[in-house]
Structure formats: structure tokens, C-alpha cells
Design a protein around this motif. Structure first.
Motif, mmCIF file in Angstrom:
data_model
loop_
_atom_site.group_PDB
_atom_site.id
_atom_site.type_symbol
_atom_site.label_atom_id
_atom_site.label_comp_id
_atom_site.label_asym_id
_atom_site.label_seq_id
_atom_site.Cartn_x
_atom_site.Cartn_y
_atom_site.Cartn_z
ATOM 1 N N MET A 1 0.826 -1.199 0.000
ATOM 2 C CA MET A 1 0.000 0.000 0.000
ATOM 3 C C MET A 1 0.865 1.257 0.000
ATOM 4 O O MET A 1 0.581 2.224 -0.729
ATOM 5 C CB MET A 1 -0.931 0.008 1.213
ATOM 6 C CG MET A 1 -1.795 1.256 1.326
ATOM 7 S SD MET A 1 -3.068 1.365 0.045
ATOM 8 C CE MET A 1 -4.263 0.201 0.693
ATOM 9 N N MET A 2 1.929 1.247 0.777
ATOM 10 C CA MET A 2 2.817 2.405 0.827
ATOM 11 C C MET A 2 3.496 2.640 -0.513
ATOM 12 O O MET A 2 3.755 3.782 -0.904
ATOM 13 C CB MET A 2 3.867 2.226 1.934
ATOM 14 C CG MET A 2 3.295 2.201 3.342
ATOM 15 S SD MET A 2 2.217 3.626 3.713
ATOM 16 C CE MET A 2 3.406 4.979 3.596
ATOM 17 N N LYS A 3 3.782 1.564 -1.232
ATOM 18 C CA LYS A 3 4.362 1.730 -2.572
ATOM 19 C C LYS A 3 3.374 2.422 -3.499
ATOM 20 O O LYS A 3 3.761 3.232 -4.340
ATOM 21 C CB LYS A 3 4.765 0.371 -3.141
ATOM 22 C CG LYS A 3 5.999 -0.236 -2.490
ATOM 23 C CD LYS A 3 6.372 -1.551 -3.156
ATOM 24 C CE LYS A 3 7.641 -2.141 -2.537
ATOM 25 N NZ LYS A 3 8.023 -3.430 -3.181
ATOM 26 N N ARG A 4 2.099 2.082 -3.339
ATOM 27 C CA ARG A 4 1.083 2.746 -4.152
ATOM 28 C C ARG A 4 0.958 4.223 -3.767
ATOM 29 O O ARG A 4 0.718 5.074 -4.622
ATOM 30 C CB ARG A 4 -0.274 2.058 -3.972
ATOM 31 C CG ARG A 4 -0.324 0.592 -4.338
ATOM 32 C CD ARG A 4 0.093 0.344 -5.761
ATOM 33 N NE ARG A 4 -0.713 1.092 -6.717
ATOM 34 C CZ ARG A 4 -0.408 1.241 -8.001
ATOM 35 N NH1 ARG A 4 0.689 0.699 -8.489
ATOM 36 N NH2 ARG A 4 -1.201 1.930 -8.800
ATOM 37 N N ILE A 5 1.131 4.518 -2.495
ATOM 38 C CA ILE A 5 1.078 5.906 -2.035
ATOM 39 C C ILE A 5 2.238 6.706 -2.614
ATOM 40 O O ILE A 5 2.085 7.874 -3.005
ATOM 41 C CB ILE A 5 1.097 5.963 -0.495
ATOM 42 C CG1 ILE A 5 -0.224 5.423 0.061
ATOM 43 C CG2 ILE A 5 1.338 7.389 0.001
ATOM 44 C CD1 ILE A 5 -0.265 5.306 1.560
ATOM 45 N N GLU A 6 3.408 6.073 -2.709
ATOM 46 C CA GLU A 6 4.589 6.753 -3.240
ATOM 47 C C GLU A 6 4.402 7.181 -4.694
ATOM 48 O O GLU A 6 5.005 8.167 -5.136
ATOM 49 C CB GLU A 6 5.816 5.837 -3.121
ATOM 50 C CG GLU A 6 6.275 5.628 -1.680
ATOM 51 C CD GLU A 6 7.389 4.601 -1.580
ATOM 52 O OE1 GLU A 6 7.811 4.089 -2.636
ATOM 53 O OE2 GLU A 6 7.824 4.307 -0.449
ATOM 54 N N VAL A 7 3.568 6.476 -5.432
ATOM 55 C CA VAL A 7 3.320 6.841 -6.833
ATOM 56 C C VAL A 7 2.004 7.620 -6.973
ATOM 57 O O VAL A 7 1.458 7.762 -8.066
ATOM 58 C CB VAL A 7 3.285 5.593 -7.740
ATOM 59 C CG1 VAL A 7 4.629 4.908 -7.748
ATOM 60 C CG2 VAL A 7 2.181 4.626 -7.313
ATOM 61 N N ASN A 8 1.526 8.157 -5.835
ATOM 62 C CA ASN A 8 0.333 9.009 -5.805
ATOM 63 C C ASN A 8 -0.918 8.308 -6.342
ATOM 64 O O ASN A 8 -1.685 8.887 -7.119
ATOM 65 C CB ASN A 8 0.581 10.302 -6.589
ATOM 66 C CG ASN A 8 1.494 11.258 -5.850
ATOM 67 O OD1 ASN A 8 1.486 11.308 -4.617
ATOM 68 N ND2 ASN A 8 2.284 12.001 -6.588
ATOM 69 N N ASP A 9 -1.123 7.086 -5.914
ATOM 70 C CA ASP A 9 -2.352 6.377 -6.243
ATOM 71 C C ASP A 9 -3.471 6.961 -5.371
ATOM 72 O O ASP A 9 -3.405 6.896 -4.147
ATOM 73 C CB ASP A 9 -2.193 4.883 -5.955
ATOM 74 C CG ASP A 9 -3.404 4.076 -6.372
ATOM 75 O OD1 ASP A 9 -4.522 4.402 -5.930
ATOM 76 O OD2 ASP A 9 -3.239 3.127 -7.145
ATOM 77 N N PRO A 10 -4.520 7.547 -5.975
ATOM 78 C CA PRO A 10 -5.554 8.215 -5.174
ATOM 79 C C PRO A 10 -6.302 7.294 -4.220
ATOM 80 O O PRO A 10 -6.647 7.694 -3.111
ATOM 81 C CB PRO A 10 -6.496 8.802 -6.239
ATOM 82 C CG PRO A 10 -6.214 8.030 -7.479
ATOM 83 C CD PRO A 10 -4.773 7.653 -7.419
ATOM 84 N N ILE A 11 -6.552 6.040 -4.631
ATOM 85 C CA ILE A 11 -7.255 5.109 -3.745
ATOM 86 C C ILE A 11 -6.387 4.765 -2.540
ATOM 87 O O ILE A 11 -6.869 4.722 -1.403
ATOM 88 C CB ILE A 11 -7.649 3.833 -4.516
ATOM 89 C CG1 ILE A 11 -8.656 4.163 -5.603
ATOM 90 C CG2 ILE A 11 -8.210 2.781 -3.558
ATOM 91 C CD1 ILE A 11 -9.100 2.970 -6.419
ATOM 92 N N ALA A 12 -5.092 4.547 -2.776
ATOM 93 C CA ALA A 12 -4.177 4.243 -1.675
ATOM 94 C C ALA A 12 -4.059 5.435 -0.724
ATOM 95 O O ALA A 12 -4.053 5.267 0.496
ATOM 96 C CB ALA A 12 -2.800 3.868 -2.221
ATOM 97 N N LEU A 13 -3.983 6.631 -1.276
ATOM 98 C CA LEU A 13 -3.911 7.842 -0.444
ATOM 99 C C LEU A 13 -5.168 7.983 0.410
ATOM 100 O O LEU A 13 -5.090 8.317 1.600
ATOM 101 C CB LEU A 13 -3.731 9.077 -1.333
ATOM 102 C CG LEU A 13 -2.362 9.259 -1.994
ATOM 103 C CD1 LEU A 13 -2.436 10.310 -3.087
ATOM 104 C CD2 LEU A 13 -1.306 9.646 -0.955
ATOM 105 N N SER A 14 -6.309 7.736 -0.199
ATOM 106 C CA SER A 14 -7.565 7.842 0.531
ATOM 107 C C SER A 14 -7.661 6.785 1.627
ATOM 108 O O SER A 14 -8.126 7.069 2.747
ATOM 109 C CB SER A 14 -8.738 7.701 -0.442
ATOM 110 O OG SER A 14 -9.972 7.919 0.210
#
Length: 283
Positions: free
Chosen positions: A140-153
Motif C-alpha cells: 500500500m505504501m508503494k502505491r502511495i509513493e506513486v500518488n495512487d488516489p485510492i491508496a492515499l484515501s
């Protein structure tokens, strides 16, 4: 568009110069009524155009706001391509790719896994072996690092549940800027409750509208409640509730029944909404 109106649009509203090869006109920043050849003409015409501009901008905003969405903000299951239910208990978020999978596809996948007697169960979407809870969080943190909106939310929700409203606000804001409707809805709740920010009704409504335009049914229902309670605007409230009800929101049906008893909803409109609501629920 009439010839007369088209002629007006193709000339500068201030100086009257026509659009030719070397002269490009641009629309008013807020409406589609007039065009200008430059900033100077736009400033000179501002006082004359201001009232019509605000009226037209409000009309354009309402056209966008009350447009029936094609589906909910959740979209379709990426496996079976069937619209995801708005009941979140009937779907699962897969952290590896920030994809929401419907329970039907999850069940079918696990059935195949059991029948195949695989020691390392795999994700139904990416087909990679499932990891521990810590491994899921790392993904999940890897997805946040690439600015994935669902992961950020989702991280915003995690921070909110731990009581860190400031961090939740930060993650939700980032996701909202990327167009995530759920993040807009959660920001509206923060501004409504005053968690991490000062209570701000204007910002609450702004984020509810953004979420509703993005197909968020609960945001749409809440907008109807705000119009009914705060602005005493039954017509707008009913419009919001009808859209939310056709997306499957039970509370909107209850609100429409109340409005019907008060005489604000026609019988034919209520009947068609009930049919659309049933279709959305059993889909």
C-alpha cells in the motif's frame, strides 16, 4: 446556436474585434457566453458582464451537479466488469494494486485456490502470492509513493481511525486533488465535524458537490439533506435524493417518501425512482 448568437461569440465582447487567423479569442473563465481578445478587454468588460456571468456560471454548475452519473464512484469490478455494490461489505480492496474486487469474484477465486490445494494463495487480481498484513501495508505504501488516489484515501482513513486527523486531512487532500470522490466525501465530513480543521460549511458543501459529481451516492444524499434542512430548498433536495436513490441509497428513498407526503414529489416520479432503486440494489 443561432447565427446571431454565434456572431456575438466570435467577436470580442469588449472591443468587438472579430476572430481571424492572427487574432484568437478565448472564452470567459467562468461562463460560455462571451469571448475576449485579451486580458485588458476582459477587465474593461467585467462590470458589464459580471451579473450575467455569475448567473450562467451557476447554471453550468447545476447542469454538471444534477447530471445523472453512469455509475457510482466505485466503478466496476476489474475482473467481471460488473458495477461494484455501494455496500462496501460486499467487496474487498486489494492493496497490491489498489483494486476493489467484488465478493463474487473473490469467492470464485478462493474456490479455485482450495480445489487446486495451493499452499500459497494468490491475489485474485494480480495473481501474486498473498503476504502477511505487514507485507500488504508495504504494498500500500508503494502505491502511495506513486500518488495512487485510492491508496492515499485509504491511508487517510487509517490515520483518521487512529485519531490523527491532521495526517488524515493531508492524505485526503492529496487524493481529492487527484479526483478521488471518496476523499472529497471524507474531507466534507472533516469540515462538518471540525476534526483537524475548523468547521466550515462552505468547504463541506464544496467537497460534497465534488464527491457527488464523481458519483458518490452518500455525498449526494447528504447534499439533499443540506438543501432540505439549511436552505429550505425542497426542489433541489428532491433532485439530489432521486439521483442517490437510483444509485441504491435506502435513506434517500425514506427522504423521498417524506417529501412525497409533504407534496414535493410527484407520484409518477416516486414510482420510477422506486423501480430504479430496486434495480440498483439487486444488480
Amino acid at each position: 446556436m443561432s447565427e446571431e448568437k454565434e456572431a456575438v461569440v466570435m467577436t470580442c465582447a469588449s472591443c468587438g474585434i472579430a476572430a481571424v487567423d492572427e487574432i484568437k479569442l478565448r472564452e470567459c473563465d467562468e461562463c460560455d457566453l462571451v469571448r475576449y481578445c485579451g486580458d485588458e478587454c476582459q477587465m474593461e468588460h467585467k462590470s458589464e458582464h459580471d451579473e450575467d456571468c455569475k448567473k450562467r456560471a451557476a447554471e453550468l454548475r447545476d447542469e454538471l451537479l444534477f447530471k445523472q452519473p453512469e455509475g457510482s464512484h466505485l466503478g466496476d469490478c476489474p475482473i467481471c466488469l460488473i458495477p461494484l455494490p455501494i455496500d462496501l461489505s460486499k467487496s474487498t480492496l486489494k492493496e497490491c494494486r489498489s483494486k476493489i474486487i467484488c465478493d463474487g469474484c473473490c469467492y470464485a477465486h478462493w474456490t479455485r485456490e482450495v480445489e487446486g490445494r495451493r499452499r500459497l494463495p494468490k491475489c485474485p487480481f494480480c495473481r501474486q502470492p498473498l503476504t502477511t498484513q505487514g507485507g500488504c501495508y508495504k504494498r500500500m505504501m508503494k502505491r502511495i509513493e506513486v500518488n495512487d488516489p485510492i491508496a492515499l484515501s485509504q491511508e487517510g482513513l487509517h490515520q483518521y481511525e487512529t485519531g490523527d486527523y491532521i495526517s488524515a486531512l493531508e492524505y485526503y487532500s492529496k487524493a481529492a486533488k487527484l479526483g478521488d470522490a471518496e476523499a472529497h466525501y471524507q474531507l466534507a465530513l472533516l469540515y462538518s465535524d471540525g476534526h483537524g480543521v475548523e468547521k466550515d460549511k462552505r468547504k463541506e458543501i464544496h467537497h460534497l458537490e465534488k464527491a457527488a459529481i464523481g458519483g458518490h451516492p452518500e455525498a449526494r444524499h447528504n447534499l439533499g439533506c443540506r438543501e432540505w434542512d439549511s436552505n429550505d430548498n425542497a426542489e433541489r433536495a428532491v433532485k439530489h435524493w432521486i439521483i442517490a436513490a437510483t444509485q441504491g441509497v435506502d435513506e434517500s428513498i425514506e427522504a423521498l417518501m417524506h417529501a412525497f407526503q409533504k407534496g414535493f414529489v410527484r407520484k409518477v416520479d416516486l414510482a420510477s425512482t422506486l423501480r430504479a432503486h430496486r434495480a440498483a440494489v439487486i444488480q
